[in-house]
Design a protein around this motif. Structure first.
Motif, mmCIF file in Angstrom:
data_model
loop_
_atom_site.group_PDB
_atom_site.id
_atom_site.type_symbol
_atom_site.label_atom_id
_atom_site.label_comp_id
_atom_site.label_asym_id
_atom_site.label_seq_id
_atom_site.Cartn_x
_atom_site.Cartn_y
_atom_site.Cartn_z
ATOM 1 N N TYR A 63 0.835 -1.207 0.000
ATOM 2 C CA TYR A 63 0.000 0.000 0.000
ATOM 3 C C TYR A 63 0.869 1.255 0.000
ATOM 4 C CZ TYR A 63 -2.321 3.923 2.294
ATOM 5 O OH TYR A 63 -2.758 5.179 2.628
ATOM 6 N N LEU A 99 -6.423 2.076 -1.345
ATOM 7 C CA LEU A 99 -7.267 1.913 -0.156
ATOM 8 C C LEU A 99 -7.791 0.486 -0.032
ATOM 9 C CD1 LEU A 99 -9.351 5.230 -0.115
ATOM 10 C CD2 LEU A 99 -7.418 4.606 1.345
ATOM 11 N N TYR A 105 -12.633 1.074 4.394
ATOM 12 C CA TYR A 105 -11.600 1.402 3.400
ATOM 13 C C TYR A 105 -11.820 0.656 2.088
ATOM 14 C CZ TYR A 105 -8.724 4.087 6.636
ATOM 15 O OH TYR A 105 -8.254 5.059 7.489
ATOM 16 N N GLY A 164 -12.459 2.429 -1.485
ATOM 17 C CA GLY A 164 -11.595 2.181 -2.623
ATOM 18 C C GLY A 164 -12.314 1.557 -3.795
#
Length: 257
Positions: A107, A158, A194, A198
């Motif tokens: 990430y 995300l 999240y 995303g």
């Protein structure tokens, strides 16, 4: 030396993870907050009056550059958190702890690549280097394109971050103890937030996101759990050190008696 002493993570790991997470929260406001403000300005009244993202970046002065520095700091802290959480969970679940660290570092790498697009947008808006020869309107259009690309890449990042939190939640649930289980349950909710933030922009382009701002409580509880764990680890280390020092003394007393 007991097995517990050799496998228990040092209190430094607990405090490193908690401290890095707290620092990330501090940097998020001047970093992400400034970028979102510029995006809002670029699509609001300034854009309707003939401004746009380039004008918004130029009007921010050094604010946009400071935001970029804050974002780079967040990337560095993300790597520290990945390493520290790996150290905390490795004794009990080494393979899963490594997976959680790998997801967070992945990430961080994707997020760093996205920040590079923001740097390019700043250069275009300011007309640095070869971009100076381009008309202002062209530079502003390209800068807006870079910010749109940043937003798309960050949305994908995300999803990876949500997967990381899901693995951390599993580690917490397996760790044992009521507090860890409660924190793990809330971290699962944060992970879902999240993932939705995303995924939905990729499916519904007009979706503005923002679910994670209501599900972040799990991350706050994770910081508290790490601080408590660090304090307990420090106390345990002191007790074991005291026992190790008292052992030889007790043995000598028994011999002399």
């Amino acid at each position: 030396m007991s097995l517990e002493y050799r496998t228990n993570p040092g209190n430094g790991m607990w405090f490193a993870a908690a401290g890095a997470l707290i620092a990330m929260v501090v940097l998020a406001f001047p970093g992400i907050g400034a970028i979102e403000a510029i995006l809002t300005a670029a699509t609001g009244s300034e854009a309707a009056a003939g401004g746009g993202v380039g004008e918004a970046i130029r009007a921010s002065g050094g604010g946009f550059g400071a935001a970029l520095v804050a974002l780079v700091g967040i990337v560095v802290l993300d790597v520290i958190v990945a390493w520290a959480l790996w150290g905390v969970f490795r004794p009990a679940q080494p393979a899963t702890a490594a997976l959680a660290a790998a997801l967070r570092i992945t990430y961080s790498a994707v997020f760093a690549a996205a920040i590079g697009l923001l740097v390019d947008a700043q250069r275009l808006a300011a007309g640095v280097g070869a971009t100076e020869a381009l008309p202002v309107e062209t530079r502003d259009e390209l800068a807006l394109q870079r910010l749109a690309e940043f937003d798309s890449i960050w949305s994908g990042a995300l999803i990876i971050f949500g997967a990381h939190l899901a693995v951390v939640a599993w580690l917490l649930l397996r760790h044992g103890g009521a507090f860890a289980a409660i924190v793990g349950a809330f971290v699962v909710i944060a992970a879902v937030g999240y993932v939705f933030d995303g995924t939905l922009p990729l499916i519904v382009p007009e979706w503005s996101g923002g679910i994670a701002q209501f599900t972040f409580i799990g991350e706050v509880l994770l910081i508290v759990w790490l601080l408590v764990g660090g304090i307990r680890s420090a106390r345990s280390a002191r007790r074991q050190a005291s026992m190790a020092q008292a052992g030889p003394t007790d043995a000598a007393t028994r011999v002399s008696a």
